[in-house]
Design an enzyme around this catalytic site. Sequence first.
Site, PDB file in Angstrom:
ATOM      1  N   GLU A   1      -5.549   0.380  13.045  1.00  0.00           N
ATOM      2  CA  GLU A   1      -4.619   0.603  11.944  1.00  0.00           C
ATOM      3  C   GLU A   1      -5.313   0.302  10.618  1.00  0.00           C
ATOM      4  O   GLU A   1      -5.346  -0.867  10.185  1.00  0.00           O
ATOM      5  CB  GLU A   1      -3.408  -0.315  12.089  1.00  0.00           C
TER       6      GLU A   1
ATOM      7  N   GLY B   1       2.175   2.151   5.911  1.00  0.00           N
ATOM      8  CA  GLY B   1       3.331   2.158   5.023  1.00  0.00           C
ATOM      9  C   GLY B   1       3.041   2.760   3.657  1.00  0.00           C
ATOM     10  O   GLY B   1       3.840   2.623   2.727  1.00  0.00           O
TER      11      GLY B   1
ATOM     12  N   GLY C   1       7.206   2.922  10.059  1.00  0.00           N
ATOM     13  CA  GLY C   1       8.366   3.549   9.400  1.00  0.00           C
ATOM     14  C   GLY C   1       9.026   4.646  10.217  1.00  0.00           C
ATOM     15  O   GLY C   1      10.264   4.704  10.315  1.00  0.00           O
TER      16      GLY C   1
ATOM     17  N   ASN D   1       7.001  -0.007  16.119  1.00  0.00           N
ATOM     18  CA  ASN D   1       7.082  -1.373  15.590  1.00  0.00           C
ATOM     19  C   ASN D   1       8.140  -1.382  14.491  1.00  0.00           C
ATOM     20  O   ASN D   1       7.904  -0.881  13.403  1.00  0.00           O
ATOM     21  CB  ASN D   1       5.702  -1.772  15.031  1.00  0.00           C
ATOM     22  N   TRP D   2       9.300  -1.969  14.808  1.00  0.00           N
ATOM     23  CA  TRP D   2      10.400  -1.956  13.825  1.00  0.00           C
ATOM     24  C   TRP D   2      10.175  -2.938  12.687  1.00  0.00           C
ATOM     25  O   TRP D   2      10.870  -2.906  11.694  1.00  0.00           O
ATOM     26  CB  TRP D   2      11.719  -2.299  14.499  1.00  0.00           C
TER      27      TRP D   2
ATOM     28  N   HIS E   1      -1.343  -7.790  14.116  1.00  0.00           N
ATOM     29  CA  HIS E   1      -0.961  -6.787  13.108  1.00  0.00           C
ATOM     30  C   HIS E   1      -1.437  -7.263  11.729  1.00  0.00           C
ATOM     31  O   HIS E   1      -1.418  -8.463  11.438  1.00  0.00           O
ATOM     32  CB  HIS E   1       0.557  -6.595  13.107  1.00  0.00           C
TER      33      HIS E   1
HETATM   34  C1  PEP Z   1       2.423  -0.332  11.373  1.00  0.00           C
HETATM   35  O1  PEP Z   1       2.815  -1.169  10.594  1.00  0.00           O
HETATM   36  O2  PEP Z   1       2.003  -0.654  12.501  1.00  0.00           O
HETATM   37  C2  PEP Z   1       2.432   1.062  10.931  1.00  0.00           C
HETATM   38  C3  PEP Z   1       1.637   1.906  11.520  1.00  0.00           C
HETATM   39  O3  PEP Z   1       3.276   1.357   9.900  1.00  0.00           O
HETATM   40  P1  PEP Z   1       3.561   2.818   9.284  1.00  0.00           P
HETATM   41  O4  PEP Z   1       3.681   3.779  10.424  1.00  0.00           O
HETATM   42  O5  PEP Z   1       4.850   2.666   8.527  1.00  0.00           O
HETATM   43  O6  PEP Z   1       2.404   3.138   8.399  1.00  0.00           O
END
Ligand code: PEP
Length: 255
Positions: free
Chosen positions: A169, A175, A237, A9-10, A97
Site C-alpha cells: 500500500e 485515500g 474507501g 478495511n472499514w 497498516h
Molecule cells: C487502505 O487504507 O488500506 C486503503 C487502501 O484505503 P483506500 O482504498 O481508501 O485508498
Amino acid sequence: MRKKIVAGNWKMNLTLDEGHQLVAGIVKNLPELNSDRQVVIAPPFINIQHTFYQVEDTPNIFIGAQNCHSEDEGAYTGEISAAMLKNAGAEYVIIGHSERREYFNETDALLAKKTDRALDNGLKVIFCCGESLDVRDAGTQNEFVEAQLKAGLFHLHKHQLVNVVIAYEPIWAIGTGRTASAQQAQDMHAHIRKVVAEQYGQAPADNMTILYGGSCKPSNAAELFACADVDGGLIGGASLKAADFTGIIDAMIKA
Ligand code: PEP
C-alpha cells in the site's frame, strides 16, 4: 496454490446498524466464490462478531480485524487480543497498516510481535507495507519495502507463510484518489515476490498472495488485478459502499 483476495478495511467507519446494512448488501449480490477466491471484511472490533454471524453461511467470505495487541492477555486497558478476535469469528487480522504505523507509532519490532501473536492464536495475517511519497520520489521504494518485510515478517518460519498475505500500500495512494499505475504496482509486487523467494525459496513466494491497496475502485480494479503479481486488493474507501465493493470483487473473480 495462490489465492486471490479482496479485503475491505472499514477503518473507523460505520455503526453496527450501518455495517449490518452494508454487509447485507454485499452478501445479497455476492457471486459464488471458488475456494481460490476469497473476500475479507475488516470492520471495527465492535462489529466483528455480528458481522461474522451475517456471513458465516456464505462460503469464502471471512472476517478480519484491523489490529491486535502484541501480548496474549493482561493489563492493557482498551486493547484487544488475537485470541479474542479469533473467538469472535475473525479469520484474518491486518497488521502494520500505514495509519497504525504513523498515528500509533507502531514500529517494525512491535509489528513483528503482533504478527507472532496473531499466528500463534490461529489468525491469518495481512501484513501491510508501503512507502511514502518522499521515498518514492527518491526512487528508493524497493529498498524501503524490503526493509519493512525483513523487520516485520522475515523472522517467521517458512511453514508459517501459508497464513500470511502481504498488502503493498503506497502511502501516497491511500485515500488520496491517486492510484499507483498498474506498472508501478506490478513492479513492486514482483520485487516483493523476489525478496520472499530469496528468503524462503521460490515455492512459498509463488504461493504468496500479494494485495495492492491505495484508491482501488471498480474503475481501476480490473487493470490492477490483471497484473501477474497482483493477487487482489486491500480496499479502504470503496469497501464502504456495497456496489463499489461488489464491483471490485467482480474484477477479482474475473482476473
Ligand atoms: C487502505 O487504507 O488500506 C486503503 C487502501 O484505503 P483506500 O482504498 O481508501 O485508498
